[in-house]
Design an enzyme around this catalytic site. Structure first.
Site, PDB file in Angstrom:
ATOM      1  CD  GLU A 272       3.247  -4.704  -3.114  1.00  0.00           C
ATOM      2  OE1 GLU A 272       2.306  -4.752  -3.489  1.00  0.00           O
ATOM      3  OE2 GLU A 272       3.726  -3.615  -2.158  1.00  0.00           O
ATOM      4  NE  ARG A 276       0.480  -4.268  -5.713  1.00  0.00           N
ATOM      5  CZ  ARG A 276       1.012  -2.814  -6.011  1.00  0.00           C
ATOM      6  NH1 ARG A 276       0.663  -2.357  -7.063  1.00  0.00           N
ATOM      7  NH2 ARG A 276       1.682  -2.250  -5.080  1.00  0.00           N
ATOM      8  CG  ASP A 405      -0.216  -1.214   6.364  1.00  0.00           C
ATOM      9  OD1 ASP A 405       0.128  -2.293   6.310  1.00  0.00           O
ATOM     10  OD2 ASP A 405      -0.288  -0.609   5.372  1.00  0.00           O
ATOM     11  CD  GLU A 539      -3.807   3.160   1.390  1.00  0.00           C
ATOM     12  OE1 GLU A 539      -3.828   4.276   0.902  1.00  0.00           O
ATOM     13  OE2 GLU A 539      -3.207   2.203   0.997  1.00  0.00           O
TER      14      GLU A 539
HETATM   15  C1  DMJ Z   1      -1.857  -1.358  -1.918  1.00  0.00           C
HETATM   16  O1  DMJ Z   1      -1.031  -2.087  -2.655  1.00  0.00           O
HETATM   17  C2  DMJ Z   1      -2.314  -1.920  -0.703  1.00  0.00           C
HETATM   18  O2  DMJ Z   1      -3.731  -1.316  -0.192  1.00  0.00           O
HETATM   19  C3  DMJ Z   1      -1.443  -2.221   0.179  1.00  0.00           C
HETATM   20  O3  DMJ Z   1      -2.132  -3.000   1.462  1.00  0.00           O
HETATM   21  C4  DMJ Z   1      -0.879  -1.004   0.864  1.00  0.00           C
HETATM   22  N1  DMJ Z   1      -0.474  -0.253  -0.245  1.00  0.00           N
HETATM   23  C5  DMJ Z   1      -1.219   0.194  -1.609  1.00  0.00           C
HETATM   24  C6  DMJ Z   1      -1.945   1.250  -1.774  1.00  0.00           C
HETATM   25  O4  DMJ Z   1      -1.580   2.266  -1.214  1.00  0.00           O
END
Ligand code: DMJ
Length: 647
Positions: A272, A276, A405, A539
């Site tokens: 995270e 971010r 993912d 998404e």
């Molecule tokens: C975001 O922080 C990013 O897209 C991450 O890859 C997956 N989750 C969240 C949004 O849903």
């Protein structure tokens, strides 16, 4: 001009009346001033100018010059900024912009120091829309001056400037990505208004905290960022800038300058913080050229390195940013690390090496890549849990949604961001996609294509909201695949995106659930109460945006607009946006959380969906998984002279 003797005046001036003397002297001094002043209008190369002007005056691209640029930027009248185009978008004539470009208002710093000695012929590329050549997305910097080799210092400055021009790309298209038709423009304006509303409320009630709680009107800190604060600020920097919300961007930047404290001592999610904070700061740096962001991101990047101190070099999921201690998530089986976490570092870490000149970051992620490439994979699939000690898979759970993912996303994007040179990433991506197609991709009785999950060979016919990014991913990868597969990949991308749209369309709120199923008679709907929530995730909209750009099928913009209307109707509350607990009921139950990714991703992708294609074009930019744009590292990019060997 003809010189004539004044009547009744001898050449020596003897015998002149006082008033005549005065007029003569006045005339003479005017003439001298005129001749001297004319020197300033001669070209640079004129030797006389060099004689009359000292070095610092003739080379405004020095620290002094940058100071001027710095003040300029800071003193722009505040109230007009919102309507201005963000800096870095356009070219202008006249002033010296080297400092602004390389050091920006962050001022001074190593970059500026390196620029000392650069020829003055490098004007700024900022802030005059009318100067922008039509049709171009690249900033039209003038040719670099040839004085590069005159000293080691100026040679270094020359090389740095070349590097900067290569990576610091213009963020917006010709007209800020303004769409051609009025209807789309109005829709885009609406998205911008949503961003402003979300931001203003965050600022008012939660400034400096990580997220806004819009119902209780306070801030949320949480425990994902290990004592770091301001997640919504860092996640918003580029969105604000791209949207031209420049007052807000300036506030965010000032917060980073004076309040972003990286000396925190808490336990953070490596993933995270990377996507971010590192992603957000990198993107802000590349978009704006503000040295401040570069300084901060390099400081933060260094704090993440201890997480890689494991027997395999596969990092653990949690790191104490102060002590450097790291460990695995308590919920991850047998102390394992998560594929989507350690597999979602590559883009940012490559850029950390580019900016720092230290190959260590690239080495860390290349080591992960090599291990994953070598290890045996069940049916070619990548399970979600891996031991950082033994380097073996811990469980055979495979998912293109949560836990897996963005690993797949980063394989493809590593290839794209490397200017299509990273062949390993490319091969791994297409091999993985093939395995996913053979094992996970399914068609429902109603004809919907979806990605199931895989547990040791048994399919779970569930698709998470998170997995909906894959429509866009498969779409942007289509053209790079084998020639005989391209059409097929684009069709698959469209099919998956349609399924995700169905998951929205089949709910009362027209927002999609966290997970939807294709068993027990369900088709793209959630069957469990616990899967019915929507937390402002991006998404599905992300896939609309990519599919729009790839196909220009108007349905993607319509689907995006449906999402805007649903967000406005069900998630907008008095003081911000909130997730909802059940997408199938109209009596909204809000979760009281405005996620930072709503500002970073959801609204940015919507804005791009309603923008012209030349806004952040894929030839120049790759979005990290939090939608922070990072520039493609051009093959032709010269290396930062302060950098070590590129890895
Ligand atoms: C975001 O922080 C990013 O897209 C991450 O890859 C997956 N989750 C969240 C949004 O849903």
């Amino acid at each position: 001009m003809v010189f004539r003797k004044l009547p009744g005046v001898s050449a020596s001036g003897m015998g002149l009346r006082l008033s005549q003397k005065f007029v003569f002297l006045l005339f003479l001094s005017g003439l001298v001033t005129l001749c001297f002043g004319a020197l300033f209008f001669l070209p640079d190369s004129v030797r006389l100018k060099r004689i009359f002007l000292n070095k610092s005056e003739s080379q405004p691209a020095t620290a002094a010059g940058s100071g001027a640029a710095e003040n300029d930027a800071d003193e722009r009248p505040k109230k007009s900024r919102d309507s201005e185009r963000p800096r870095g978008l356009t070219s202008t004539k006249g002033e010296s912009g080297v400092a602004a470009a390389a050091g920006g208002t962050g001022g001074a710093g190593a970059g500026l120091a390196r620029l000392k000695g650069l020829a003055r012929k490098t004007p700024p590329s900022y802030e005059a829309p009318e100067e922008r050549p039509a049709g171009g997305t690249a900033r039209e910097d003038p040719p670099l001056a040839s004085e590069k080799a005159s000293s080691p210092e100026s040679a270094a400055a020359f090389a740095y400037e070349k590097f900067r021009r290569c990576l610091l790309k213009p963020p917006l298209g010709r007209d800020g990505g303004k769409p051609a038709d009025l209807k789309t423009e109005k829709r885009r304006d609406q998205v911008k208004e949503m961003m402003k509303f979300a931001w203003d409320n965050y600022k008012r009630y939660a400034w400096g905290k990580n997220e806004l709680r819009p119902l209780t009107k306070n801030g949320h800190v949480g425990n994902m960022f290990g004592g770091l604060r301001g997640a919504s600020i860092i996640d918003s920097l580029d969105t604000l800038y791209i949207m031209g919300l420049l007052d807000e961007y300036e506030d965010a930047k000032e917060w980073v300058r004076s309040d972003l404290d990286l000396t925190s001592n808490g336990e953070a999610s490596l993933f995270e913080v990377n996507i971010r904070y590192v992603g957000g700061l990198l993107s802000a740096y590349y978009l704006t050229g503000e040295e401040l962001f570069k300084t901060k991101v390099l400081e933060l990047g260094a704090k993440l390195l201890p997480a890689f101190n494991t027997p395999t070099g596969i990092p653990r999921g949690v790191i104490n940013l102060g002590s450097g201690g790291s460990w695995s998530w308590g919920w991850a089986s047998a102390g394992s690390s998560i594929l989507a976490e350690f597999g979602t570092l590559h883009l940012e870490f490559v850029h950390l090496s580019e900016l720092s000149g230290d190959p260590v970051y690239s080495e860390k992620v290349m080591n992960i890549r090599k291990l994953l490439n070598k290890i045996e994979k069940p049916q070619g699939l990548y399970p979600n849990f891996l031991s950082p000690v033994s380097g073996n898979w811990v469980q055979h759970h495979v998912s293109i949604g949560g836990l897996g993912d963005s690993f797949y996303e980063y394989l493809l994007k590593s290839y794209l961001m490397s200017d299509k040179t990273d062949e390993d990433a490319k091969n791994m991506y297409y091999d993985a996609l093939e395995a996913i197609e053979s094992n996970l991709v399914q068609k429902s009785p109603g004809g919907l294509t979806y990605m199931a999950e895989w547990r040791g060979g048994i399919l779970d016919h569930k698709m998470g909201h998170l997995a909906c990014f894959s429509g866009g991913m498969i779409g942007i990868g289509a053209d790079e695949g084998a020639a005989d597969k391209r059409r097929h990949y684009l069709d698959l991308a469209a099919e998956v995106t349609r399924t995700c749209h169905e998951s929205y369309d089949r709910s009362a709120t027209k927002l999609g659930p966290e997970a939807f199923r294709f068993d027990g008679g369900a088709e793209a709907t959630a069957t469990r109460l616990s899967d019915r929530y929507y937390i402002l995730r991006p998404e599905v909209i992300e896939s609309y945006m990519y599919m729009w750009r790839l196909t220009h099928d108007p349905k993607y913009r319509e689907w995006g607009w449906e999402a805007v209307e649903a967000l406005q109707r069900h998630c907008r509350v008095e003081s911000g946006f909130s997730g909802i607990r059940d997408v199938y009921t109209l009596s909204d139950s809000h979760d009281n959380m405005q996620q930072s990714f709503f500002l970073s991703e959801t609204l940015k992708y919507l804005y791009l969906l309603f923008s012209d294609d030349d806004l952040l074009p894929p030839e120049d930019w790759v979005f990290n998984t939090e939608a922070h744009p990072l520039p493609v590292v051009r093959r032709s990019c010269p290396r930062d002279p302060s950098a070590g060997a590129r890895v």
